[in-house]
Design a protein around this motif. Structure first.
Motif, short mmCIF file in Angstrom:
data_model
loop_
_atom_site.label_atom_id
_atom_site.label_comp_id
_atom_site.label_asym_id
_atom_site.label_seq_id
_atom_site.Cartn_x
_atom_site.Cartn_y
_atom_site.Cartn_z
N TYR A 142 -34.43 46.23 20.29
CA TYR A 142 -34.51 47.54 20.93
C TYR A 142 -34.48 47.38 22.45
O TYR A 142 -35.06 46.44 23.00
CB TYR A 142 -35.80 48.26 20.52
CG TYR A 142 -36.05 48.24 19.04
CD1 TYR A 142 -35.42 49.14 18.19
CD2 TYR A 142 -36.89 47.28 18.47
CE1 TYR A 142 -35.63 49.10 16.83
CE2 TYR A 142 -37.12 47.24 17.10
CZ TYR A 142 -36.47 48.15 16.29
OH TYR A 142 -36.68 48.11 14.93
N SER B 259 -37.93 43.51 21.96
CA SER B 259 -37.50 44.65 22.74
C SER B 259 -37.29 44.23 24.19
O SER B 259 -37.78 43.17 24.62
CB SER B 259 -38.53 45.79 22.67
OG SER B 259 -39.77 45.37 23.21
N CYS C 68 -42.77 45.40 18.40
CA CYS C 68 -41.51 44.87 18.94
C CYS C 68 -41.79 44.29 20.32
O CYS C 68 -41.62 44.95 21.34
CB CYS C 68 -40.43 45.95 18.98
SG CYS C 68 -40.89 47.48 19.85
#
Length: 217
Positions: free
Chosen positions: A82, A114, A142
């Motif tokens: 992400y 992320s 994340c």
């Protein structure tokens, strides 16, 4: 790899000028992350009608969540990494981004990396928002990579479609952004390999029913 780029803004009016500077930044991230053939999806909060009353995806019975929530939950679960793009509000991350992400539990994000990308119209590039984002994304599971991207005067760096403007050195900016995204992809590959080996979450699963699953005895 499948990468979701979350645009953390719903502002469509001016000021600032031009409107939706964050969309420029997010589109630039999509282009940079997709250079090696990775599947990159831009998640724009304006594309998801979440309703006036807050009710997270995990609070609905299975299969009963509104279609926008269900669709986005599927995208999150199927992603390998992400990118979180946020302006700075009162030294904090965008409330629009926090609101969107708070609809989903850590079981969808867990054991994936992320990257933090912040921007501003001023000189600091939203760097202070990144401090709180580290804790927020860690709680989602994340974990953010160590390198971050901060873009001051973002409206002068990118055109509306995410390309670098003629006013900046695109080669230097590409190198700067690549430092973060190369870390993100390295961890995304490693994390997916381990999820495949150990059975998704391995010996330390994210809580699926209630936060008390993480409590000490």
């Amino acid at each position: 790899m499948k990468i979701l780029v979350f645009l953390g803004s719903v502002r469509t009016s001016t000021p600032p000028q031009p409107a939706r500077v964050g969309e420029r930044v997010a589109r630039a991230c999509v282009a940079q992350c997709g250079r090696d053939g990775h599947a990159v999806v831009l998640v724009d909060p304006l594309d998801y009608d979440l309703g006036a009353a807050f009710k997270p995806h995990f609070a609905y019975a299975k299969g009963r969540a509104p279609a926008p929530l269900e669709d986005l939950a599927g995208e999150i679960a199927s992603a390998d990494a992400y990118v979180m793009v946020s302006p700075e509000y009162n030294h904090s991350m965008s409330p629009a981004l926090a609101h969107l992400l708070n609809h989903f539990g850590s079981s969808l994000f867990a054991f994936k990396p992320s990257a933090i990308v912040t921007y501003s119209a001023g000189q600091w590039g939203g760097v202070r928002a990144a401090v709180g984002m580290r804790a927020f994304l860690s709680e989602l599971g994340c974990l953010p990579v160590s390198a971050m991207i901060h873009i001051p005067a973002a409206h002068t760096v990118f055109c509306a479609d995410g390309r670098f403007s003629a006013e900046v050195d695109g080669t230097r900016w590409t190198s700067y952004m690549e430092r973060t995204f190369s870390q993100l992809l390295w961890w995304a590959v490693a994390a997916r390999r381990e999820r495949d080996r150990s059975g998704v979450t391995g010996p330390s699963p994210a809580f699926l029913r209630d936060p008390s699953q993480r409590n000490a005895p």
